[in-house]
Motif scaffolding. Structure first.
Motif, PDB file in Angstrom:
ATOM      1  N   ILE A  12       0.816  -1.215   0.000  1.00  0.00           N
ATOM      2  CA  ILE A  12       0.000   0.000   0.000  1.00  0.00           C
ATOM      3  C   ILE A  12       0.850   1.265   0.000  1.00  0.00           C
ATOM      4  O   ILE A  12       0.553   2.230  -0.699  1.00  0.00           O
ATOM      5  N   ALA A  13       1.930   1.219   0.744  1.00  0.00           N
ATOM      6  CA  ALA A  13       2.739   2.424   0.883  1.00  0.00           C
ATOM      7  C   ALA A  13       3.407   2.807  -0.430  1.00  0.00           C
ATOM      8  O   ALA A  13       3.368   3.966  -0.841  1.00  0.00           O
ATOM      9  N   SER A  14       4.010   1.811  -1.088  1.00  0.00           N
ATOM     10  CA  SER A  14       4.655   2.100  -2.366  1.00  0.00           C
ATOM     11  C   SER A  14       3.645   2.698  -3.330  1.00  0.00           C
ATOM     12  O   SER A  14       3.943   3.639  -4.061  1.00  0.00           O
ATOM     13  N   MET A  16       0.920   4.350  -2.704  1.00  0.00           N
ATOM     14  CA  MET A  16       0.517   5.704  -2.368  1.00  0.00           C
ATOM     15  C   MET A  16       1.603   6.697  -2.725  1.00  0.00           C
ATOM     16  O   MET A  16       1.323   7.793  -3.195  1.00  0.00           O
ATOM     17  N   LYS A  17       2.841   6.260  -2.509  1.00  0.00           N
ATOM     18  CA  LYS A  17       3.940   7.146  -2.835  1.00  0.00           C
ATOM     19  C   LYS A  17       3.961   7.429  -4.335  1.00  0.00           C
ATOM     20  O   LYS A  17       4.069   8.570  -4.769  1.00  0.00           O
ATOM     21  N   ARG A  18       3.845   6.341  -5.081  1.00  0.00           N
ATOM     22  CA  ARG A  18       3.839   6.485  -6.533  1.00  0.00           C
ATOM     23  C   ARG A  18       2.685   7.379  -6.964  1.00  0.00           C
ATOM     24  O   ARG A  18       2.830   8.270  -7.802  1.00  0.00           O
ATOM     25  N   LEU A  19       1.529   7.109  -6.364  1.00  0.00           N
ATOM     26  CA  LEU A  19       0.342   7.893  -6.673  1.00  0.00           C
ATOM     27  C   LEU A  19       0.580   9.368  -6.378  1.00  0.00           C
ATOM     28  O   LEU A  19       0.266  10.245  -7.182  1.00  0.00           O
ATOM     29  N   ALA A  20       1.167   9.624  -5.209  1.00  0.00           N
ATOM     30  CA  ALA A  20       1.409  11.009  -4.814  1.00  0.00           C
ATOM     31  C   ALA A  20       2.294  11.703  -5.839  1.00  0.00           C
ATOM     32  O   ALA A  20       2.052  12.860  -6.207  1.00  0.00           O
ATOM     33  N   GLU A  21       3.295  10.972  -6.316  1.00  0.00           N
ATOM     34  CA  GLU A  21       4.183  11.576  -7.309  1.00  0.00           C
ATOM     35  C   GLU A  21       3.441  11.862  -8.614  1.00  0.00           C
ATOM     36  O   GLU A  21       3.653  12.903  -9.237  1.00  0.00           O
ATOM     37  N   VAL A  23       0.252  12.505  -8.866  1.00  0.00           N
ATOM     38  CA  VAL A  23      -0.632  13.639  -8.619  1.00  0.00           C
ATOM     39  C   VAL A  23       0.151  14.944  -8.739  1.00  0.00           C
ATOM     40  O   VAL A  23      -0.290  15.896  -9.381  1.00  0.00           O
ATOM     41  N   PHE A  24       1.345  14.943  -8.154  1.00  0.00           N
ATOM     42  CA  PHE A  24       2.169  16.145  -8.209  1.00  0.00           C
ATOM     43  C   PHE A  24       2.508  16.513  -9.647  1.00  0.00           C
ATOM     44  O   PHE A  24       2.442  17.677 -10.031  1.00  0.00           O
ATOM     45  N   PHE A 140      -7.675   6.126  -8.322  1.00  0.00           N
ATOM     46  CA  PHE A 140      -6.786   7.269  -8.563  1.00  0.00           C
ATOM     47  C   PHE A 140      -5.643   6.876  -9.486  1.00  0.00           C
ATOM     48  O   PHE A 140      -5.251   7.634 -10.364  1.00  0.00           O
TER      49      PHE A 140
END
Lengths: 163, 163
Positions: A12-14, A16-21, A23-24, A140
């Motif tokens: 999950i963490a990986s 979300m991190k990828r997702l966050a990037e 999104v940015f 997302f």
DNA sequence: CATTTTTATGTAATCAGTTACGTAACCAGT
DNA sequence: ACTGGTTACGTAACTGATTACATAAAAATG
């Protein structure tokens, strides 16, 4: 082709991190669409300064939950852009007071409008898919992995709105 | 004290990124609790090698959705640990075949058990809070910002289980 | 007051990855 | 077999942050 998908909550963490990037990256495009040279990473500080008028480095770092070197970094960049200035505190010689410049304040309304747009688009995307964490994150990912999806969606929203 | 919280979906990405970093940090502790010197960032590659037996660098990078330099980096680290080895492909001289070493295979069962634990704990945390994306992320932040919460929870789970 | 401790800031090194770029090997069409 | 394009890998430089360390000013303590 993405084994991460098969691993469930373990990864999950990986994700979300990828997702966050993702999104940015998409967010940069939003500003670009408006012909504005603003980076998403500056948003929290800029917004904070618009609310607080003036604030110290440590204070800002606590409000934003980022490290103080990060604040210093952003201030440096925003000073270069001419949107932010700083001055020594008269009461406390250790402290440096940050504030928006005239130019910064003049810029704010433009940003505000973009932020409102982003907010609305985000809320639409979220409420459509807000079932549970994993499904939302997956959804997302769909939005943001398809290059351009977000920006197209966003554009459509702007067009609709301006009618 | 966190203005990010007041901004709603606007700041979703920053929050997820931060959260992801927190999760990763906590995960290091999980391995440490077991007295094992393993880093969470190695998980996807290690796991992939345990499933695929042998795989090329590019293949791995595609499966894991990370850049190939990242794969090379992880392989270097895992080779140093003695868990992974590589050899030139006989059919294709460009290709380098990655696989687990004897030592890597011997290590696997220990890791497997830890991963299963993590998986179960994650599922418990998630199912308890899986209402919608924002609330879940917020809940996760609660768990992971409170230093030690996750590891305490995890420890309790292990203790319960071993009774 | 002198001394210790804490706080605010700044700089440097580090980290986890990325993109950009270079090179060698393979492959397709001639 | 020769040439142009593509693929696999490797290295280097960059990014967006962090932690660790240094310094100076303020505050607290005896």
């Amino acid at each position: 082709m993405d084994i991460i998908k098969e691993l469930g909550p373990l990864a999950i963490a990986s994700r979300m991190k990828r997702l966050a990037e993702l999104v940015f990256k998409q967010a940069i495009n939003v500003y670009r669409v408006h012909g504005i040279d603003f980076e998403p990473k500056w948003f929290p500080l800029f917004y904070l300064l618009s609310q607080k008028e003036s604030i110290g480095v440590m204070e800002a770092s606590e409000y934003l939950n980022i490290s103080h070197p990060a604040v210093i970094q952003f201030v440096k960049e925003l000073e270069k852009k001419g949107w932010v200035m700083s001055e020594k505190s008269p009461e406390d010689a250790r402290k440096r007071i940050l504030k928006l410049t005239e130019k910064g304040w003049a810029f704010l309304p433009q940003l505000q409008e973009i932020w409102d747009n982003i907010k609305t688009v985000n809320q639409q995307l979220i409420s459509k898919e807000a079932h549970d964490l994993m499904r939302s994150v997956e959804a997302f990912e769909q939005y943001f992995l398809k290059d351009g999806f977000y920006i197209d969606y966003y554009q459509k929203y702007i067009d609709e709105k301006s009618k």
